[in-house]
Design an enzyme around this catalytic site. Structure first.
Site, PDB file in Angstrom:
ATOM      1  N   ARG A  59     -15.861   1.035  -1.948  1.00 53.45           N
ATOM      2  CA  ARG A  59     -16.054   2.204  -2.027  1.00 53.45           C
ATOM      3  C   ARG A  59     -15.309   3.143  -3.170  1.00 53.45           C
ATOM      4  NH1 ARG A  59     -20.923   2.598   0.458  1.00 53.45           N
ATOM      5  NH2 ARG A  59     -19.477   1.542   1.979  1.00 53.45           N
ATOM      6  N   THR A  60     -14.622   3.898  -2.549  1.00 50.74           N
ATOM      7  CA  THR A  60     -12.873   5.063  -3.317  1.00 50.74           C
ATOM      8  C   THR A  60     -12.739   4.087  -3.893  1.00 50.74           C
ATOM      9  OG1 THR A  60     -13.792   5.865  -0.492  1.00 50.74           O
ATOM     10  CG2 THR A  60     -12.129   6.893  -2.172  1.00 50.74           C
ATOM     11  N   LYS A  87       7.153  -5.844   1.298  1.00 45.06           N
ATOM     12  CA  LYS A  87       8.191  -5.973   1.180  1.00 45.06           C
ATOM     13  C   LYS A  87       9.030  -4.414   1.557  1.00 45.06           C
ATOM     14  CE  LYS A  87       8.003  -8.682  -3.135  1.00 45.06           C
ATOM     15  NZ  LYS A  87       7.879  -8.687  -4.566  1.00 45.06           N
ATOM     16  N   ARG A 109      -4.301   6.347  -0.969  1.00 40.42           N
ATOM     17  CA  ARG A 109      -5.296   5.911   0.454  1.00 40.42           C
ATOM     18  C   ARG A 109      -3.870   6.072   1.529  1.00 40.42           C
ATOM     19  NH1 ARG A 109     -10.139   4.351   2.621  1.00 40.42           N
ATOM     20  NH2 ARG A 109     -10.731   5.540   1.768  1.00 40.42           N
ATOM     21  N   HIS A 137     -10.166  13.426   3.836  1.00 41.88           N
ATOM     22  CA  HIS A 137     -10.753  12.768   3.085  1.00 41.88           C
ATOM     23  C   HIS A 137     -11.307  13.598   2.351  1.00 41.88           C
ATOM     24  CE1 HIS A 137     -12.398   9.473   0.238  1.00 41.88           C
ATOM     25  NE2 HIS A 137     -12.861   8.632   1.149  1.00 41.88           N
TER      26      HIS A 137
END
Lengths: 319, 433
Positions: A59-60, A87, A109, A137
């Site tokens: 969603r975000t 990696k 995020r 958030h």
């Protein structure tokens, strides 16, 4: 040029009430853009934005991407899996490499609290926090605020209760800051195992019984209960959680007034929220999602140096 | 035969003898020859005018990590000993969480040899309690002590098994060495990166409650009582721990304890900006804990100050808070921090501080030094207790730079450090030159 918000949007704790209001007001004209047949304004034409997602998100990430595209920015999505991060590249190296390609903004995020601030302190580009660990958030809280304001015509004086796993929730922390700064009363409700130490000292009312929270509140913001919390021993079972803390129709019917129901998603139907409530007449859960795009457009626009009074003009494509 | 050395006209503080007055200190053949006012210099003596300075037993740090063998990029025994000398320490005890773990006589002997080769501050090895620090089987204490180990510890890892801790305390009695424990109940501390409190709540970082330390402090005290063994509690950080240790000492249980300069001076608010230089284990606590730790140190409930010097590569700390390693360096700032914050700003007297940093730790670990008694080994520090200096990480002798005290102005540092009568550190603007 540094806009009215500063260089980065890391969290609502750092913003003033006026800055929060500015974002919400700037989002208003952007709402209409998404309703048009041609959903695009040229406000960020030529800007390059990287969506750097170290954690799964649907969603975000999509909401940010729509916001960016509707502002005509060029966007690149980088997910942790399948990239250099997997990696063993460090966060700093990833950021520096991106910046070496001359970008303008990073939407990040990350599973670690503080990662957005860390990045913002080390690169010249604007950084937007799309969720850092259990910290904040901010765009989720902003869209929650906008949705409450749409529904109730105000925020100050309302009683808003966050229900569920506050301990692990960045949404809860951002909501507590945003709501308090705009004059709402904030409550939290859930078992003590899911409440962080000292939460009352942030100026919130503490409820241990959902019935009391429902009696008190005008708005319930029902947090997602991550199912792995049960495995980690924070609650004995999902079944019991629903029995004790579930936001059910039966419980809401006893409320003195209808409550506005919110949920940041993704929902666990029948765990933290009754389907009949989520789909009911007082649910604004899908309005939250719609507002998410407008709020994120406003944030990106303001961070890029856009002047609020031009948002209307930008919307009309006349900048 | 080396030249005799006369430290002339300083304020001589020897806590073990309760000695605190202006005097000359004569050093000959690696030993303290005489301590007296108005001593004449023997022929050919090197005379240092240390008027205005303090002459004290060389400082002793019972808790450092020197990373050799295994991580020589961030510190070696030589660079660690160099940093220690600059900090005024004439002896330090190196924790065994090296790679490979210092859990046998050969590994202990390696540290002894590297220390001798460096020829600076004495580095005494601490052997591991358990093979590989895995918390399962006892290491060979007897052979390690024979090779030069002065204590055992699984530091960095708490001893989870109470049975292992009990047997370690019992077995260590034969060799009269302390068993040093990093007190942390692992299931409560699991995943935690800072103190559990309002700040961790706001920052969204997983907290470590004070109880995680106190449960193990109390367990170790009970086991020391049960066995009659000597338990040494590493880096005590909570007010609850101080109270538990106070009660244990009143009951005559053989417990000693240390506290770090950072736990005496910084709170969890240092984590506020996600500054990874404020990430350490145990975590920085609250103001009330600092107050109790200071009081405990003054009373002697906490025996000594130890730095828990823990070097890390600069880029390891250049990470998100969750991802950064625990620990900071401290050898070169330890005296200055505690002197500035506790002596000059109240609470502790200078002789008390010197006792907690020299005679008391030497006594706790049964090390030579820690006194200026004539005949004793000439491990001596000359302290400049008045000059202000600024902590510039770039000028530190340690190979690492991970200090939360960067930019701090401190008062007090070592002007001269002697080990066995040999000068191992001398500040550029040294006294009498």
């Amino acid at each position: 040029m540094t806009a009215a918000l500063g260089k980065d949007l890391v969290g609502l704790e750092r913003l003033s009430p006026d800055q929060i209001r500015l974002i919400l007001d700037t989002a208003e004209p952007f709402k209409e853009v998404s309703e048009r047949p041609i959903k695009k304004v040229p406000a960020l034409r030529g800007k390059t934005i990287v969506n750097l997602f170290f954690e799964a998100s649907t969603r975000t990430r999509i909401s940010f991407e729509f916001a960016e595209k509707r502002l005509s920015a060029d966007t690149v999505n980088v997910a942790a899996s399948g990239s250099a991060v997997q990696k063993g590249e460090t966060l700093v190296d990833t950021a520096r490499n991106l910046e070496a390609m001359r970008i303008d903004m990073v939407v990040i995020r990350h599973p670690s609290s503080g990662a957005a601030a860390f990045l913002g302190d080390r690169i010249r580009s604007n950084v937007v926090n799309a969720g850092d660990g259990k910290h904040e958030h901010p765009t989720q809280a902003l869209l929650d605020l906008l949705t409450i304001r749409d529904k109730h015509g105000k925020i100050a004086g309302l009683k808003v209760c966050l229900v569920g796993d506050v301990l692990h929730s960045r949404v809860a922390r951002s909501n507590i800051w945003g709501l308090s700064k705009l004059g709402a009363e904030v409550g939290v409700c859930g078992p003590d195992t899911l409440m962080p130490r000292g939460i009352e000292e942030l100026g919130v009312c503490r409820f241990r019984r959902i019935e009391e929270a429902i009696e008190w509140a005008d708005v319930l913001n029902v947090l997602r209960l991550q199912l792995e919390r049960m495995e980690m021993g924070f609650i004995p079972s999902v079944r019991e959680y629903y029995r004790v803390f579930g936001v059910t129709l039966e419980r809401l019917e006893k409320a003195p007034r209808p409550l506005t129901i919110m949920h940041p998603g993704p929902m666990n139907r029948g765990v933290e929220i009754d389907s009949r409530v989520a789909d009911g007449p007082h649910s604004v859960i899908l309005d939250q999602v719609t507002n998410g795009v407008a709020v994120r457009m406003a944030v990106l626009y303001l961070l890029a140096g856009g002047r609020p009074e031009l948002a209307d003009a930008a919307k009309r494509g006349a900048e | 035969m080396t030249r005799p050395l006369l430290l002339s006209g300083g304020r001589v503080i020897d806590p073990r003898r309760g000695f605190d007055q202006p005097a000359d200190v004569l050093i000959q053949d690696g030993k303290i020859a005489a301590v007296k006012a108005g001593l004449g210099a023997p022929d050919g003596a090197d005379v240092r005018d240390v008027r205005g300075h303090v002459v004290a037993p060389g400082l002793v740090d019972v808790h450092v990590h020197l990373r050799e063998p295994g991580n020589e990029d961030v510190e070696t025994i030589a660079t660690g000993a160099r940093a220690a000398a600059a900090g005024g320490f004439s002896a330090v005890c190196a924790m065994p969480n090296t790679d490979p773990v210092t859990d046998n006589q050969a590994a202990v002997g390696f540290i002894v040899r590297q220390s001798a080769r460096a020829g600076l501050t004495r580095v005494y090895p601490i052997g591991a309690i358990s093979v590989g620090q895995r918390g399962e089987r006892l290491s060979e204490f007897g052979e390690m002590v024979g090779a030069g180990a002065v204590a055992v510890s699984d530091d960095g890892r708490p001893v989870v098994s109470s049975h292992l801790m009990r047997t370690a305390l019992e077995y260590a009695r034969t060799f009269e060495i302390p068993v040093a424990d990093h007190c942390e109940e692992p299931t409560l501390a699991s995943g935690g990166v800072m103190h559990e409190g309002l700040v961790s709540t706001r920052l969204g970082l997983k907290g470590i409650p004070a109880a995680a330390e106190e449960i193990m402090v109390q367990r170790d005290i009970l086991l020391a009582e049960l066995t009659g063994g000597h338990v040494h509690l590493c880096h005590v950080s909570t007010r609850g721990s101080v109270e538990l240790i106070r009660r244990a000492k009143q009951q005559g249980i053989r417990v000693t304890a240390e506290v770090t300069p950072h736990h005496l001076t910084l709170t969890d608010q240092a984590c506020e900006t996600y500054d990874t230089h404020a990430k350490m284990s145990p975590p920085l606590r609250e103001a009330a804990d600092i107050a109790a730790l200071r009081q405990g140190l003054k009373e002697g409930v906490i025996d000594c100050v130890a730095s828990d010097h823990a070097p890390h590569a600069y880029d390891a700390k250049e990470a998100a808070f969750d991802d950064a390693p625990f620990g900071i360096i401290g050898l070169e700032t330890a005296f200055g921090v505690v002197h500035t914050e506790l002596v000059l700003n109240g609470g502790l007297t200078l002789p008390e501080l010197i006792a907690r940093m020299s005679s008391a730790p030497a006594a706790a670990f049964r090390l030579p030094g820690g006194t200026l008694q004539p005949g004793a080994v000439a491990d001596v520090v000359v302290l400049d207790t008045t000059t202000r200096w600024s902590v510039d990480p770039a000028t530190l002798r340690s190979k690492s730079r991970n200090t939360p005290f960067a930019g701090r102005t401190l008062t007090g540092r070592a002007a001269l450090t002697l080990v066995g009568g040999t000068i191992v550190h001398e500040l550029e603007a040294a006294p009498g030159r």
